[in-house]
Write a protein that holds these residues in place. Structure first.
Motif, PDB file in Angstrom:
ATOM      1  N   GLU A  52      40.678 -51.697  57.597  1.00  0.00           N
ATOM      2  CA  GLU A  52      41.846 -50.803  57.640  1.00  0.00           C
ATOM      3  C   GLU A  52      41.410 -49.343  57.691  1.00  0.00           C
ATOM      4  O   GLU A  52      42.018 -48.520  58.391  1.00  0.00           O
ATOM      5  N   ALA A  53      40.324 -49.037  56.928  1.00  0.00           N
ATOM      6  CA  ALA A  53      39.822 -47.648  56.965  1.00  0.00           C
ATOM      7  C   ALA A  53      39.278 -47.300  58.351  1.00  0.00           C
ATOM      8  O   ALA A  53      39.522 -46.204  58.879  1.00  0.00           O
ATOM      9  N   TYR A  54      38.521 -48.210  58.953  1.00  0.00           N
ATOM     10  CA  TYR A  54      38.001 -47.985  60.310  1.00  0.00           C
ATOM     11  C   TYR A  54      39.137 -47.833  61.315  1.00  0.00           C
ATOM     12  O   TYR A  54      39.099 -46.978  62.225  1.00  0.00           O
ATOM     13  N   GLN A  55      40.138 -48.691  61.159  1.00  0.00           N
ATOM     14  CA  GLN A  55      41.275 -48.612  62.087  1.00  0.00           C
ATOM     15  C   GLN A  55      42.000 -47.269  61.961  1.00  0.00           C
ATOM     16  O   GLN A  55      42.443 -46.678  62.954  1.00  0.00           O
ATOM     17  N   ALA A  56      42.111 -46.795  60.718  1.00  0.00           N
ATOM     18  CA  ALA A  56      42.775 -45.494  60.500  1.00  0.00           C
ATOM     19  C   ALA A  56      41.963 -44.369  61.138  1.00  0.00           C
ATOM     20  O   ALA A  56      42.521 -43.465  61.788  1.00  0.00           O
ATOM     21  N   GLN A  57      40.618 -44.423  60.975  1.00  0.00           N
ATOM     22  CA  GLN A  57      39.765 -43.400  61.593  1.00  0.00           C
ATOM     23  C   GLN A  57      39.832 -43.485  63.114  1.00  0.00           C
ATOM     24  O   GLN A  57      39.863 -42.456  63.813  1.00  0.00           O
ATOM     25  N   LEU A  58      39.861 -44.720  63.644  1.00  0.00           N
ATOM     26  CA  LEU A  58      39.946 -44.892  65.099  1.00  0.00           C
ATOM     27  C   LEU A  58      41.269 -44.350  65.630  1.00  0.00           C
ATOM     28  O   LEU A  58      41.316 -43.704  66.718  1.00  0.00           O
ATOM     29  N   LYS A  59      42.325 -44.587  64.887  1.00  0.00           N
ATOM     30  CA  LYS A  59      43.630 -44.085  65.294  1.00  0.00           C
ATOM     31  C   LYS A  59      43.629 -42.559  65.344  1.00  0.00           C
ATOM     32  O   LYS A  59      44.157 -41.941  66.279  1.00  0.00           O
ATOM     33  N   LYS A  60      43.004 -41.970  64.308  1.00  0.00           N
ATOM     34  CA  LYS A  60      42.908 -40.507  64.280  1.00  0.00           C
ATOM     35  C   LYS A  60      42.094 -40.011  65.469  1.00  0.00           C
ATOM     36  O   LYS A  60      42.427 -38.991  66.105  1.00  0.00           O
ATOM     37  N   TYR A  61      41.014 -40.751  65.768  1.00  0.00           N
ATOM     38  CA  TYR A  61      40.160 -40.346  66.891  1.00  0.00           C
ATOM     39  C   TYR A  61      40.940 -40.439  68.201  1.00  0.00           C
ATOM     40  O   TYR A  61      40.846 -39.551  69.084  1.00  0.00           O
TER      41      TYR A  61
END
Length: 240
Positions: free
Chosen positions: A207-216
């Motif tokens: 979920e943390a990676y997905q959130a960072q990817l979304k921000k990216y």
């Protein structure tokens, strides 16, 4: 009725002659052939005079038949051992000797009551022996039966003890098995809990990676890449 004080009184006189009375009545030998035609009774040895006295005593208390058969034995057992010059002998002692040492049995109570001698030959003693043998046999059978029952009881007790040990061993095994199973279940449950924790952690990381990817992605989308590229290309053309 006769009393129980029927006594022989024997005495040796000064010149060696002897006197003998039974219930204060003098008696003589009157035995088989007068025991060698003795002139006087004797005692303290196994002489003819001593045997004559034995015969007379057994004849008075028992019978001529008893006297004929056992005068020599009575002389050896009793008369030869008397060393006094004057002595007495109770009829009871004579009866006891006859009952214990011959094949005859005199009823003492009947003897003193009736004044006569009653005796039975060896058949009565044999019957007493047979009765004693039957008693011994019954006692032997009782002992054997008691031993048999004791062995049976001990065998049952041993079987019961073995069964108790088997049941106890089975309970111990079941207890150990249940304990081992519980320990295995606890171990598997611990491992399962660890796996669940790892999965939860991995889900959190994803979920943390997905959130960072979304921000990216949002950052990338916010950039005008095409416009920047065109500007870059235009810069190259101006330099040429």
């Amino acid at each position: 009725m006769k009393n129980n004080n029927q006594v022989f009184k024997i005495s040796r006189e000064l010149y060696g002659d002897s006197t003998a009375t039974y219930n204060n009545i003098p008696f003589t030998v009157l035995n088989r052939f007068e025991i060698g035609n003795i002139s006087s009774f004797d005692w303290g040895d196994t002489s003819a005079g001593s045997e004559a006295l034995s015969y007379a005593i057994l004849d008075k208390v028992g019978s001529k038949e008893i006297a004929n058969k056992y005068a020599k034995l009575y002389t050896k057992d009793v008369i030869s051992k008397i060393k006094k010059d004057t002595w007495t002998l109770n009829a009871t002692a004579v009866i006891q000797w006859i009952n214990e040492n011959t094949n005859y049995s005199i009823d003492e109570s009947a003897f003193f009551k009736n004044g006569s001698t009653t005796y039975e030959v060896q058949e009565r003693r044999q019957e007493e022996i047979r009765k004693e043998e039957r008693r011994i046999q019954r006692e032997k059978e009782f002992q054997e039966e008691a031993q048999r029952r004791l062995k049976l009881y001990e065998a049952k007790q041993q079987e019961r003890s073995q069964e108790d040990r088997r049941v106890s061993a089975e309970k111990d095994f079941q207890g150990k098995s249940q304990k081992s199973l519980k320990e295995i279940q606890n171990l598997y449950q611990q491992e399962l809990n660890d796996y669940k924790k790892q999965i939860i952690k991995q889900n959190i990381d994803i979920e943390a990676y997905q959130a960072q990817l979304k921000k990216y992605k949002l950052f990338v989308e916010s950039l005008d890449i095409k416009s920047m590229y065109d500007k870059y290309c235009n810069l190259d053309n101006k330099e040429i």
